[in-house]
Design an enzyme around this catalytic site. Structure first.
Site, PDB file in Angstrom:
ATOM      1  N   ASP A 292      -6.415  -1.095  -6.422  1.00  0.00           N
ATOM      2  CA  ASP A 292      -7.395  -2.190  -6.325  1.00  0.00           C
ATOM      3  C   ASP A 292      -6.738  -3.510  -6.761  1.00  0.00           C
ATOM      4  O   ASP A 292      -6.992  -4.566  -6.183  1.00  0.00           O
ATOM      5  CB  ASP A 292      -8.605  -1.909  -7.235  1.00  0.00           C
ATOM      6  CG  ASP A 292      -9.061  -0.468  -7.148  1.00  0.00           C
ATOM      7  OD1 ASP A 292     -10.195  -0.220  -6.734  1.00  0.00           O
ATOM      8  OD2 ASP A 292      -8.253   0.434  -7.493  1.00  0.00           O
TER       9      ASP A 292
ATOM     10  N   ARG B 203     -16.690   7.328  -3.247  1.00  0.00           N
ATOM     11  CA  ARG B 203     -15.757   8.247  -3.922  1.00  0.00           C
ATOM     12  C   ARG B 203     -16.474   9.203  -4.860  1.00  0.00           C
ATOM     13  O   ARG B 203     -16.095  10.361  -4.988  1.00  0.00           O
ATOM     14  CB  ARG B 203     -14.709   7.435  -4.694  1.00  0.00           C
ATOM     15  CG  ARG B 203     -13.814   6.591  -3.793  1.00  0.00           C
ATOM     16  CD  ARG B 203     -12.944   5.668  -4.619  1.00  0.00           C
ATOM     17  NE  ARG B 203     -12.059   4.834  -3.820  1.00  0.00           N
ATOM     18  CZ  ARG B 203     -12.369   3.647  -3.325  1.00  0.00           C
ATOM     19  NH1 ARG B 203     -13.579   3.144  -3.531  1.00  0.00           N
ATOM     20  NH2 ARG B 203     -11.487   2.940  -2.630  1.00  0.00           N
TER      21      ARG B 203
ATOM     22  N   HIS C  70     -12.239   3.008 -10.223  1.00  0.00           N
ATOM     23  CA  HIS C  70     -11.608   2.868  -8.902  1.00  0.00           C
ATOM     24  C   HIS C  70     -12.693   3.268  -7.909  1.00  0.00           C
ATOM     25  O   HIS C  70     -12.864   4.434  -7.587  1.00  0.00           O
ATOM     26  CB  HIS C  70     -10.380   3.783  -8.777  1.00  0.00           C
ATOM     27  CG  HIS C  70      -9.889   3.908  -7.356  1.00  0.00           C
ATOM     28  ND1 HIS C  70      -9.418   2.844  -6.644  1.00  0.00           N
ATOM     29  CD2 HIS C  70      -9.829   4.968  -6.523  1.00  0.00           C
ATOM     30  CE1 HIS C  70      -9.074   3.243  -5.426  1.00  0.00           C
ATOM     31  NE2 HIS C  70      -9.328   4.523  -5.334  1.00  0.00           N
TER      32      HIS C  70
ATOM     33  N   ARG D 172      -4.612  -4.830  -4.111  1.00  0.00           N
ATOM     34  CA  ARG D 172      -5.451  -5.425  -3.061  1.00  0.00           C
ATOM     35  C   ARG D 172      -5.935  -6.813  -3.473  1.00  0.00           C
ATOM     36  O   ARG D 172      -5.956  -7.740  -2.668  1.00  0.00           O
ATOM     37  CB  ARG D 172      -6.638  -4.498  -2.768  1.00  0.00           C
ATOM     38  CG  ARG D 172      -6.218  -3.248  -2.029  1.00  0.00           C
ATOM     39  CD  ARG D 172      -7.315  -2.214  -1.920  1.00  0.00           C
ATOM     40  NE  ARG D 172      -6.881  -1.108  -1.077  1.00  0.00           N
ATOM     41  CZ  ARG D 172      -7.366   0.120  -1.102  1.00  0.00           C
ATOM     42  NH1 ARG D 172      -8.336   0.427  -1.950  1.00  0.00           N
ATOM     43  NH2 ARG D 172      -6.905   1.043  -0.301  1.00  0.00           N
TER      44      ARG D 172
HETATM   45  P1  NAD Z   1      -5.904  15.114   2.958  1.00  0.00           P
HETATM   46  O1  NAD Z   1      -7.104  15.854   3.479  1.00  0.00           O
HETATM   47  O2  NAD Z   1      -4.964  14.515   3.946  1.00  0.00           O
HETATM   48  O3  NAD Z   1      -5.042  16.059   1.994  1.00  0.00           O
HETATM   49  C1  NAD Z   1      -5.594  16.799   0.956  1.00  0.00           C
HETATM   50  C2  NAD Z   1      -4.791  18.073   0.850  1.00  0.00           C
HETATM   51  O4  NAD Z   1      -5.201  18.795  -0.315  1.00  0.00           O
HETATM   52  C3  NAD Z   1      -4.979  18.994   2.046  1.00  0.00           C
HETATM   53  O5  NAD Z   1      -3.711  19.252   2.665  1.00  0.00           O
HETATM   54  C4  NAD Z   1      -5.593  20.256   1.441  1.00  0.00           C
HETATM   55  O6  NAD Z   1      -5.185  21.442   2.098  1.00  0.00           O
HETATM   56  C5  NAD Z   1      -5.084  20.172   0.013  1.00  0.00           C
HETATM   57  N1  NAD Z   1      -5.860  20.950  -0.958  1.00  0.00           N
HETATM   58  C6  NAD Z   1      -7.205  21.035  -1.089  1.00  0.00           C
HETATM   59  N2  NAD Z   1      -7.520  21.836  -2.136  1.00  0.00           N
HETATM   60  C7  NAD Z   1      -6.343  22.267  -2.683  1.00  0.00           C
HETATM   61  C8  NAD Z   1      -6.000  23.109  -3.775  1.00  0.00           C
HETATM   62  N3  NAD Z   1      -6.948  23.677  -4.543  1.00  0.00           N
HETATM   63  N4  NAD Z   1      -4.696  23.313  -4.041  1.00  0.00           N
HETATM   64  C9  NAD Z   1      -3.734  22.744  -3.285  1.00  0.00           C
HETATM   65  N5  NAD Z   1      -3.994  21.940  -2.229  1.00  0.00           N
HETATM   66  C10 NAD Z   1      -5.285  21.703  -1.923  1.00  0.00           C
HETATM   67  O7  NAD Z   1      -6.481  13.990   1.987  1.00  0.00           O
HETATM   68  P2  NAD Z   1      -5.682  12.681   1.494  1.00  0.00           P
HETATM   69  O8  NAD Z   1      -5.980  11.563   2.415  1.00  0.00           O
HETATM   70  O9  NAD Z   1      -4.277  13.053   1.187  1.00  0.00           O
HETATM   71  O10 NAD Z   1      -6.466  12.363   0.119  1.00  0.00           O
HETATM   72  C11 NAD Z   1      -6.307  13.220  -0.990  1.00  0.00           C
HETATM   73  C12 NAD Z   1      -7.151  12.721  -2.159  1.00  0.00           C
HETATM   74  O11 NAD Z   1      -6.631  11.461  -2.614  1.00  0.00           O
HETATM   75  C13 NAD Z   1      -8.628  12.469  -1.798  1.00  0.00           C
HETATM   76  O12 NAD Z   1      -9.459  12.888  -2.869  1.00  0.00           O
HETATM   77  C14 NAD Z   1      -8.679  10.956  -1.639  1.00  0.00           C
HETATM   78  O13 NAD Z   1      -9.982  10.440  -1.819  1.00  0.00           O
HETATM   79  C15 NAD Z   1      -7.722  10.545  -2.742  1.00  0.00           C
HETATM   80  N6  NAD Z   1      -7.215   9.169  -2.678  1.00  0.00           N
HETATM   81  C16 NAD Z   1      -7.114   8.521  -3.866  1.00  0.00           C
HETATM   82  C17 NAD Z   1      -6.669   7.212  -3.903  1.00  0.00           C
HETATM   83  C18 NAD Z   1      -6.589   6.491  -5.225  1.00  0.00           C
HETATM   84  O14 NAD Z   1      -6.367   5.278  -5.286  1.00  0.00           O
HETATM   85  N7  NAD Z   1      -6.762   7.208  -6.329  1.00  0.00           N
HETATM   86  C19 NAD Z   1      -6.298   6.565  -2.711  1.00  0.00           C
HETATM   87  C20 NAD Z   1      -6.375   7.284  -1.512  1.00  0.00           C
HETATM   88  C21 NAD Z   1      -6.856   8.597  -1.501  1.00  0.00           C
END
Ligand code: NAD
Length: 310
Positions: A149, A89, A176, A152
């Site tokens: 987490d 990450r 995380h 999980r």
């Molecule tokens: P994804 O690629 O499916 O979606 C991300 C979206 O963000 C895309 O549709 C993209 O077009 C959009 N985007 C990018 N830059 C942008 C901006 N400046 N303004 C508006 N929209 C924008 O990815 P995802 O699977 O939905 O994951 C999103 C984020 O969440 C990732 O960073 C991932 O690592 C994180 N995540 C966090 C956790 C957690 O526990 N915190 C868990 C899962 C995923």
């Protein structure tokens, strides 16, 4: 819909849409708006969801592009790059700091939301970046932190102990990510210390089991990403849970990302309510837990110090 709350979700990808679906099922928002840099993606997802509005208590559901971004009452940020298979990450930091800068600028063009909940990874560092920009303007900023987490860990413990996860109180704190810390010495199952609950099942909570549980928690996302490309369902439900706690001013304690000093955010148990996340002190840790927490926090302190807004 009794509560007149406008929730906005920036990033209409897998996580943003999963969170939106859970929030709508839980009837947490009377209005929900999805935004994405790919405007048609947000508009298409919103239209698809809007057809279920009669079954979501009549919530208003809309979509928009980057230029349309505004914060509503509570803004959830899921925009940005996700991990590729095998990628950690923290390596997303450079790519996602820029996305969060753009989003903050867009939010600042309108009345600011009361609360911003950051989900984009690396979530603790991104929460700190957002906090530096928006907290001086009165916005309460928190991140989803180690709630996922913790779920999980509770799932894994529940399977081993044959006790409902609802009766297991054991948290994961710190990053995380790969240095997350399972608080097994402080954890309890059905009121018993975890070691006693394991002993009652004829299982020793020894170093090998501790390593297995930690690997299970830290490796979960890698396993899911290797199979389906992204994690989405459990984080969506977790984000909706945090949102409900804030909107309903529940004062429930959940491990989310919040300031541990004036320059670093990390996963720590917090009281959640209308003012966002109020951290509780991490006391009564075992020597082993204390050492692991210090190691995880030192990684986050270093990465937060590298933020451009430092
Ligand atoms: P994804 O690629 O499916 O979606 C991300 C979206 O963000 C895309 O549709 C993209 O077009 C959009 N985007 C990018 N830059 C942008 C901006 N400046 N303004 C508006 N929209 C924008 O990815 P995802 O699977 O939905 O994951 C999103 C984020 O969440 C990732 O960073 C991932 O690592 C994180 N995540 C966090 C956790 C957690 O526990 N915190 C868990 C899962 C995923």
């Amino acid at each position: 819909m009794k509560t007149k709350i406008h929730v906005t979700v920036i990033g209409a990808g897998a996580v943003g849409v999963a969170a939106a679906v859970s929030i709508l099922h839980g009837r947490v928002a009377s209005r929900l708006t999805l935004f994405d840099v790919v405007a048609d993606k947000a508009r298409g997802e919103a239209l698809d969801l809007a057809h279920a509005a009669p079954l979501f208590g009549g919530a208003t559901i809309e979509g928009g592009g980057h230029d349309d971004i505004h914060g509503g009452d509570l803004c959830i940020v899921t925009a940005g790059a996700k991990q590729r298979p095998g990628e950690d990450r923290l390596s997303l930091l450079a790519r996602n700091e820029k996305a969060l800068d753009d989003i903050t600028e867009a939010l600042e063009r309108h009345p600011l939301p009361r609360v911003v909940l950051v989900v984009t990874n690396p979530v603790d560092v991104m929460t700190e970046a957002m906090r530096r920009r928006l907290a001086p303007k009165g916005v309460r900023v928190l991140g989803s932190g180690t709630l996922l987490d913790t779920l999980r860990l509770r799932h894994a413990l529940s399977g081993l102990l044959a006790i409902s996860p609802e009766s297991i109180h054991a948290s994961v704190v710190g990053e995380h990510g790969d240095s997350s810390v399972c608080l097994l010495d402080s954890g309890r199952a059905g009121g018993l210390p975890l070691a006693d609950a394991f002993r009652a099942k004829g299982i020793a909570l020894d170093d090998e089991l501790r390593r297995t549980l930690a690997a299970n928690v830290r490796g979960a996302a890698y396993q899911i990403i290797a199979r389906k490309g992204a994690t989405s369902h459990a984080i969506g439900v977790a984000v909706a849970r945090i949102t409900r706690a804030i909107v309903a001013d529940e004062r429930v304690v959940l491990p989310v990302s919040a300031p541990i000093d004036d320059a670093t955010c990390a996963g720590i148990p917090c009281v959640l309510g209308e003012d966002g996340a109020s951290p509780l002190a991490l006391t009564s840790l075992s020597v082993r837990e204390q050492a692991e927490v210090e190691q995880s926090l030192s990684i986050l302190k270093q990465r937060c110090a590298e933020l451009r807004s430092a």
